[in-house]
Design an enzyme around this catalytic site. Structure first.
Site, short mmCIF file in Angstrom:
data_model
loop_
_atom_site.label_atom_id
_atom_site.label_comp_id
_atom_site.label_asym_id
_atom_site.label_seq_id
_atom_site.Cartn_x
_atom_site.Cartn_y
_atom_site.Cartn_z
N ASP A 162 20.74 -10.60 24.24
CA ASP A 162 20.99 -10.92 22.83
C ASP A 162 20.00 -10.28 21.84
OD1 ASP A 162 22.23 -12.71 24.52
OD2 ASP A 162 21.33 -14.48 23.64
N TRP A 172 14.11 -17.93 25.02
CA TRP A 172 15.51 -17.59 24.78
C TRP A 172 15.77 -17.34 23.30
CZ3 TRP A 172 18.65 -21.24 28.58
CH2 TRP A 172 18.32 -20.87 29.89
N1 DQQ Z 1 21.36 -15.81 26.04
C1 DQQ Z 1 22.45 -16.70 25.76
C2 DQQ Z 1 21.83 -17.69 24.84
C3 DQQ Z 1 20.48 -17.89 25.44
C4 DQQ Z 1 20.12 -16.49 25.86
C5 DQQ Z 1 23.63 -15.97 25.14
C6 DQQ Z 1 19.32 -16.43 27.13
O1 DQQ Z 1 22.54 -18.89 24.75
O2 DQQ Z 1 19.54 -18.40 24.51
O3 DQQ Z 1 23.85 -14.74 25.74
O4 DQQ Z 1 18.97 -15.10 27.42
#
Ligand code: DQQ
Length: 590
Positions: free
Chosen positions: A72, A131
């Site tokens: 992300d 995250w």
């Molecule tokens: N990636 C997810 C999120 C989380 C992150 C979405 C963890 O919900 O915070 O791709 O790498």
């Protein structure tokens, strides 16, 4: 030591000056200077030529780190002349794990300098991963702050605060975690494994900060609302900002105003009139959004058409694009969207390549004139990479024919084409869009299935004999009260390789058809990002040709319909590489 310090400080000083000058005067000559500066200081310029020889799928102008896993986009912002992009990153491998916040900076969103990680999993409250989260620039003090999710020592999700260590560093390279962390913890009915991804915060007229956290409560996708006066003490509101009993967990929510007049973006805390409010949630591998109204006094959000309440769902992109995040660029008064584009090859391919994941080209987002959907377009800075150009005008493509668009680097290109259609009243096929899934329709009527008006479009990353090809095309149908434009991206013949996902993607383009339909496609070795109907429908695909790589890649226009269509105008450009430099001070991952 003192000399080193002086060298580094003057480097930052010069860089800062250059970014400001570039911002003020948009002077391209400064760009090479920026790169030269870095090479002179013996920073690690990435040797992309060598990498390319063995790396046919590495992109040249999309954002990606030099190696390893990326997912992300996080905390994008524009701060004092510099664009910042943080992203979910595994510093040790091309697969997910050890998730930290990597950090890159740019003066134009195209050329990047990769810095050391900004936030690493070091504390009990984030030891299992730092995250996703967002940045907010506090007005008055003009200081950026980050809220991010920590996966804590018990694998529970909590929200944490981080601030820049040294506000006089123009690149904001070091971030310190708040002594008050975690600043939000799951309680009362919140599943600690479904509680993550704080948005950029916004202020109501009461000056109180608000933020939403993605969750699932009683099986329903939910945006939990918190409020705070100081960013440290957060109180959960009794009611969530919004929820849906038709979806599961919401990841990476985004919540922002869009202007219903004019073409300017709007800042997250904007409280004036003439705006609508967008709520985006990531679930089921896609980024869905709704458009509605937000009353900041009551903290009440109502969607005009709610998630899953209509047959046709609004998505940012109908291909591969997930966990996106937008930010307001106060310099150019626009809202910009980034999205994670994952790989469609196998995990072992990723390990062999040594990397996984790219970011989409940053896109400006505006509310469409109808007020019913958003339109997206690659940021204008991308044009700086356009090099050799070919142009065609007023060319008829007879039904069942293909012609090559030669003269540019077909594996690294930007193509804009406008198709002119014959009389639409003629016997074209009927389609009841109310009961049809466009992706399904594109799979059934793939690029080889002949219709009356369509399929017509582009064949990209194609081998000379068309054994390999990715087809981006339109089909026109007659609906009940208007003509229907179907846009497809057909990857089924994109590669001779077997172990890659060649799913076909599709979307309806709400294009108010008046004899013309346009397509822009960005081709970058293993990514094909397409914008139909001036950005009304976007489809991003990943492809891994074996034959059609580098200069063995070709570009064609085609029409397999029975009726002719006309290319009223086509312009295609070879694209230059973006300038990427690495600047690592070798700080230890604490
Ligand atoms: N990636 C997810 C999120 C989380 C992150 C979405 C963890 O919900 O915070 O791709 O790498």
């Amino acid at each position: 030591m003192a000399k080193l310090f002086w060298t580094i400080s003057s480097l930052y000083g010069l860089l800062f000056l250059l970014t400001i000058v570039d911002q003020l005067f948009s002077l391209d000559p400064f760009i090479p200077l920026w790169a030269t500066l870095f090479s002179q200081f013996k920073l690690n310029m990435h040797n992309t030529k060598d990498a390319k020889a063995s790396q046919p799928y590495r992109t040249s102008y999309h954002f990606q780190p030099p190696k390893n896993w990326m997912n992300d986009p996080n905390g994008p912002m524009f701060y004092k002349g510099v664009y910042h992009l943080f992203y979910q990153y595994n510093p040790f491998a091309a697969v997910t794990g050890n998730i930290s916040w990597a950090h890159s900076v740019s003066y134009n969103l195209i050329d990047w300098m990769h810095l050391d990680n900004a936030i690493n999993p070091t504390e009990p409250y984030d030891i299992n991963g730092c995250w996703s989260g967002s940045a907010t620039i506090l007005p008055g003090v003009k200081k950026p702050v980050i809220l991010y999710t920590g996966d804590n020592f018990e694998h529970h999700q909590v929200q944490n605060l981080a601030v820049p260590k040294n506000m006089s560093d123009p690149l904001l390279r070091e971030w310190v975690k708040s002594g008050s962390n975690p600043v939000m913890t799951p309680g009362n009915g919140i599943d600690p494994k479904m509680y993550r991804d704080p948005t950029t915060s916004w202020q109501g007229s009461d000056k109180i900060w608000r933020v939403i956290i993605g969750s699932q409560i009683n099986g329903h996708g939910t945006a939990i609302l918190y409020k705070s006066k100081d960013f440290v003490e957060w109180t959960r509101s009794k009611d969530p900002l919004h929820s849906s009993n038709k979806t599961g967990m919401w990841e990476c929510p985004d919540f922002y105003p869009v202007s219903s007049r004019g073409k300017k973006g709007v800042e997250s805390s904007f409280k004036g009139g003439d705006t609508k409010q967008v709520l985006k949630a990531s679930f089921g591998d896609h980024d869905y959004y709704v458009i509605g109204n937000y009353d900041s006094k009551m903290d009440h959000y109502s969607a005009d058409v709610d998630f899953m309440d209509s047959i046709v769902q609004l998505r940012y992109d109908y291909g591969m694009f997930y966990a996106s995040k937008s930010f307001y660029d106060c310099d150019k008064k626009r809202r910009i969207l980034w999205g994670w584009v994952t790989e469609a090859d196998s995990k072992s391919d990723d390990i062999n390549k040594g990397w996984s994941g790219i970011q989409s080209i940053p896109r400006t987002i505006l509310l469409d004139k109808t007020g019913k959907q958003l339109v997206q377009w690659p940021i204008k800075e991308l044009k700086k990479l356009r090099a050799r150009q070919v142009s065609l005008h007023n060319i008829e493509i007879k039904g069942g024919t293909v012609f090559e668009i030669a003269g540019i680097t077909a594996s690294q290109a930007d193509v804009e084409v406008s198709f002119e259609l014959p009389n639409l009243e003629d016997r074209i096929e009927l389609m009841d869009t109310k009961s049809v899934d466009p992706q399904q329709l594109c799979s059934e009527k793939n690029s080889t299935v002949r219709g009356v008006l369509g399929p017509f479009g582009l064949l990209v990353l194609a081998s000379k004999n068309l054994t390999e090809q990715t087809a981006i095309f339109f089909r026109i149908f007659k609906g009940y009260d208007k003509f229907v434009v179907l846009m497809c991206s057909d990857q089924s013949r994109s590669s001779l390789k077997r172990d890659v996902d060649k799913k076909i993607f599709g979307a309806f383009v709400d294009a108010n058809l008046s004899h013309k339909i346009s397509l822009r496609t960005l081709i970058d070795h293993s990514v094909v990002e397409s914008f139909g109907g001036k950005g009304k429908a976007c489809i991003t695909a990943r492809v891994y040709p074996e034959l059609a790589i580098d200069n063995k890649s070709h570009l064609y226009a085609f029409n397999y319909g029975t009726r002719s269509v006309r290319v009223s105008r086509l312009r295609a450009w070879s694209m230059k590489k973006a300038r990427i430099v690495e600047f690592h001070e070798g700080r230890k991952l604490e």
